[in-house]
Enzyme design. Structure first.
Site, PDB file in Angstrom:
ATOM      1  N   CYS A 136      39.203  49.705  34.973  1.00 38.73           N
ATOM      2  CA  CYS A 136      38.412  50.314  35.676  1.00 38.73           C
ATOM      3  C   CYS A 136      38.191  52.186  35.689  1.00 38.73           C
ATOM      4  O   CYS A 136      39.216  52.802  36.237  1.00 38.73           O
ATOM      5  CB  CYS A 136      38.994  49.706  37.448  1.00 38.73           C
ATOM      6  SG  CYS A 136      38.405  50.232  38.428  1.00 38.73           S
ATOM      7  N   CYS A 139      37.931  53.407  39.625  1.00 42.02           N
ATOM      8  CA  CYS A 139      39.104  53.125  40.036  1.00 42.02           C
ATOM      9  C   CYS A 139      40.269  54.913  39.417  1.00 42.02           C
ATOM     10  O   CYS A 139      40.822  56.202  40.260  1.00 42.02           O
ATOM     11  CB  CYS A 139      39.896  52.243  40.650  1.00 42.02           C
ATOM     12  SG  CYS A 139      39.408  50.631  40.042  1.00 42.02           S
ATOM     13  N   ASP A 140      39.466  54.963  37.983  1.00 42.93           N
ATOM     14  CA  ASP A 140      41.029  55.968  37.750  1.00 42.93           C
ATOM     15  C   ASP A 140      40.399  56.854  37.273  1.00 42.93           C
ATOM     16  O   ASP A 140      41.462  57.720  36.055  1.00 42.93           O
ATOM     17  CB  ASP A 140      41.648  54.748  37.000  1.00 42.93           C
ATOM     18  CG  ASP A 140      42.453  53.621  37.384  1.00 42.93           C
ATOM     19  OD1 ASP A 140      43.472  53.568  38.604  1.00 42.93           O
ATOM     20  OD2 ASP A 140      42.586  52.672  36.873  1.00 42.93           O
TER      21      ASP A 140
END
Ligand code: NDP
Length: 317
Positions: A136, A139-140
């Site tokens: 992701c 997200c990261d």
């Protein structure tokens, strides 16, 4: 003899959408039963810091966010069960579910079983998820600031991730296992024209280095034409090789798209042969191939819960 019970609402899946549906249906006094499924907590439970979920200005760890949602759902009376669906008959009313030895009848079913990221399934990759291996970018990506990273895949997801990650990473190497790309021309052209993105085609990842250090130290890669192996010194690997919706159990019972995502009308209504299937709702990543965010999954979980409540009320329950 199987234990047979009848519920107002059963929710399949305990990720963001399932737990939001649980909070709303519990607060509507429907005593929802949540079958937590094969990956309890869903994709958030394998993420580290979530910085884009509104209400957490400093971010929150994915597993903690899920734990909070579970507590919130159980506080209002949701029952969470560590089990999964073994069989389902949507043609019966109430709907019949087989869970281990038990038969559960339910007047409404909320399907929130999510989608699982596709992985390369290398042992070293699996060992380093959350430690430099991620599926992701949204997200990261932030954690890759200033680093050299790799993105795996040749479709639109990989191009989108690679372009997005140029905001953080100093250099992005996009690794595609063939010479051809599944990505749309516009996305491919955009990625190819980007000065920070380098392409490695016809290349596979054989091993992620850094298992002992618990931190990605590089990739052992192989050129498929020459068979030659080399080390790519990167400190992050993002997978962009697609997702698999967890909807196999519903094949033939619900309309799915060509990749197996549940097709919905009016956001969360499921259909069979184009006709709405009463009492069966789908929410979250199992029906969303476009946004796939925690907050959008939560939003559609809320919609499914409100529709289930309305359905029960209209049918005199
Ligand atoms: P796709 O199925 O389109 O592409 C998957 C890619 O991953 C392919 O290049 C495939 O390679 C590769 N791949 C699959 N398995 C492996 C493996 N085990 N090892 C190495 N490589 C592998 O998935 P996407 O997620 O990219 O896209 C899904 C859908 O979402 C598409 O319809 C896409 O257009 C859409 N989308 C649109 C976006 C946009 O418009 N902005 C953004 C993101 C997605 P191979 O070709 O060799 O099989």
């Amino acid at each position: 003899m199987p234990d047979i019970t009848t519920r107002d609402t059963v929710i399949l899946g305990s990720g963001c959408s399932g737990l939001t549906a649980a909070i709303y249906t519990a607060r509507a006094n429907l005593n929802p039963l949540v079958l937590e499924g094969h990956e309890p907590g869903g994709q958030l439970s394998i993420t580290t810091l979530v910085e884009n979920f509104p209400g957490w200005p400093e971010g929150i760890q994915g597993p903690e966010l899920i734990e909070n949602m579970k507590q919130q759902a159980t506080r209002f009376g949701a029952e969470l069960r560590m089990s999964h669906l073994d069989g389902v008959d949507l043609s019966k009313h109430p709907i019949e579910l087989r869970v281990g030895k038990d038969i559960i009848h339910t007047r409404t079913l909320i399907i929130a079983s999510g989608a699982s990221a596709r992985w390369l399934n290398l042992p070293s990759e699996q060992a380093l998820i959350g430690h430099g291996v991620s599926s992701c970018a949204t997200c990261d990506g932030f954690f890759s600031s200033g680093k050299e990273i790799a993105v795996i895949g040749g479709g639109d997801s990989a191009m989108e991730e690679a372009l997005f990650l140029t905001r953080f990473a100093s250099k992005v190497t996009l690794i595609n296992r063939t010479e051809t790309f599944r990505a749309s021309k516009i996305m491919l052209d955009r990625a190819m024209a980007h000065p920070q993105i380098k392409f490695l085609s016809n290349t596979t990842v054989e091993e992620v280095l850094g298992v002992e250090e618990k931190d990605v130290k590089g990739l052992r890669i192989k050129n498929r034409a020459s068979g030659e192996e080399s080390i790519l010194p990167v400190s992050f690997m993002f997978l962009g090789i697609g997702h698999i919706p967890n909807a196999r159990a519903f094949k033939g019972m619900l309309d799915l798209d060509e990749d197996g995502y549940i097709l919905t009308q009016n956001n969360v209504y499921t259909t069979l042969n184009g006709k709405i299937l009463p009492g069966v709702f789908a929410c979250g990543d199992i029906q969303d191939r476009r946004y796939r965010q925690a907050i959008t999954a939560a939003g559609s979980g809320c919609m499914a819960a409100l529709e289930a409540e309305k359905y029960l009320e209209e049918h005199g329950h």
